[in-house]
Design an enzyme around this catalytic site. Structure first.
Site, PDB file in Angstrom:
ATOM      1  N   PHE A   1       0.866  -1.194   0.000  1.00 50.91           N
ATOM      2  CA  PHE A   1       0.000   0.000   0.000  1.00 50.91           C
ATOM      3  C   PHE A   1       0.893   1.232   0.000  1.00 50.91           C
ATOM      4  CE2 PHE A   1       0.624  -0.006   4.634  1.00 50.91           C
ATOM      5  CZ  PHE A   1       0.780  -1.366   4.862  1.00 50.91           C
ATOM      6  N   HIS A   2       0.525   2.179  -0.869  1.00 49.60           N
ATOM      7  CA  HIS A   2       1.324   3.399  -0.972  1.00 49.60           C
ATOM      8  C   HIS A   2       0.514   4.604  -1.413  1.00 49.60           C
ATOM      9  CE1 HIS A   2       1.228   1.776  -5.082  1.00 49.60           C
ATOM     10  NE2 HIS A   2       1.208   3.049  -5.425  1.00 49.60           N
TER      11      HIS A   2
END
Ligand code: UD1
Length: 342
Positions: free
Chosen positions: A203-204
């Site tokens: 996740f970013h």
């Protein structure tokens, strides 16, 4: 031979360019411009070495920064490069700030633009990528769209159908590389994992990592999982986790296997043998869908709408929804129901 300037800058673009570069260089004299949006070796150099991508002809070294500043600096530097020669085309991939800067530079200089992976829409205009997609497609002369829904989106935006071609670069690359990855990758033994008995998570997205509440909900849910969960940490995510004091929680959790970003073939192999993917990445959602692997998507919308009728579930950053989806996949993994679609 006609001259084409290809703009890359972020990890997914190196993978896409690796797949098309040989075909491209048979037809064109390719000039490769790296904006420097991604600069850590694990996010950039490693992909050029592993995937045999010729070194960029120029690295603009722009690096990180606020959205507008980063895009503006890229636009200025790309325009300067394009003015040095007579390019017949500019080519960009996907929806990053590097791609938008390349598209704007080409359009200001009236150089025809080719966009690979066009027409994808999440209909969430708060995502920087959605703004980028719309503007890039508006300025492109040739648009390679990956899905029927993407073609429909372009036609609904009154884009001339004669400019649109169908080509799914991620599918083509996945299908080409999956067997190679299965033979070559040793990532499962390196991380001490058993096939079908772990999740892969990345996740970013700004909406998840720039908010302490969202990031904390995601970390709580991931540490709740009973089976091992490999978290591949984007450097930006790692910074935010440290800032909010959440990195220690991940490090201390028994089920979490923390890893630096890994290479492309290792990622394909890891996803292929997993019980499911938990991600906010567009590319990983699509790769999981192609491989028939379930995906828990940490977003409220997706540009890969076709995958929603299959094994992709949108849960956003809502803790109890993430946990419910994890429970369902854990049951499937335990009772061996996680059958592949293809
Ligand atoms: C970008 C793309 C996103 C894509 C992702 C793939 C945009 C708007 N977003 O997001 O669509 O899914 O790439 O990975 O272009 N950082 C490092 N080292 C690096 C690169 C980044 O430490 O090599 C850190 C920096 O603190 C930076 C942050 O990560 O501020 C975010 O990087 P940035 O390139 O701005 O966006 P991504 O989140 O990588």
């Amino acid at each position: 031979m006609k001259k084409i300037a290809v703009i890359v800058g972020a990890r997914p673009q190196f993978i896409k360019h690796a797949h098309v570069q040989k075909t491209l260089s048979k037809k064109y004299d390719v000039f490769l411009i790296h904006t420097g949006q991604h600069y850590d070796d694990s996010m950039s150099g490693k992909f050029f070495r592993d995937l045999d991508i010729p070194s960029p002809d120029v690295d603009l070294g722009i690096g990180s920064g606020p959205q507008g500043e980063q895009t503006g600096r890229m636009l200025e530097a790309i325009e300067r490069e394009l003015l040095k020669d007579d390019f017949d085309y500019v080519l960009v991939y996907g929806d990053t700030n590097s791609s938008l800067a390349g598209a704007l530079a080409a359009s200001k200089l009236c150089i025809p633009l080719i966009h690979i992976e066009s027409g994808l829409r999440s209909f969430d205009i708060t995502m920087p990528e959605e703004v980028n997609r719309i503007l890039i497609d508006r300025t492109a002369s040739v648009l390679y769209a990956p899905t029927d829904a993407a073609i429909t989106n372009l036609l609904n935006e009154n884009i001339d159908g004669n400019k649109i071609r169908m080509y799914d670069v991620v599918r083509s690359s996945t299908e080409h590389n999956l067997e190679i990855a299965r033979k070559a990758s040793t990532i499962l033994s390196e991380l001490s994992l058993r096939s079908g008995r772990y999740f892969v998570s990345t996740f970013h997205r700004k909406s998840n990592v720039d908010s302490e509440i969202s990031l904390s909900a995601i970390v709580d849910a991931l540490t709740w999982a009973r089976i091992k969960t490999v978290v591949l940490l984007h450097p930006g995510t790692k910074q935010k986790l440290s800032e909010y004091g959440l990195l220690a929680q991940l490090e201390a959790a028994d089920n979490i296997v923390l890893s630096e970003p890994i290479g492309y073939l290792d990622t394909l192999s890891l996803v292929d043998q997993s019980a499911g993917v938990i991600t906010d990445s567009g590319g990983l959602q699509h790769e999981a869908d192609i491989m028939g692997i379930p995906c828990i998507t940490l977003r409220h919308n997706t540009e890969w709408v076709e995958s929603l009728g299959r094994k992709n579930e949108l849960v956003g950053d809502v803790g109890h929804l993430i946990i419910d989806a994890i429970k369902d996949l854990e049951k499937e993994a335990k009772y061996g129901q996680s059958k592949k679609r293809v």
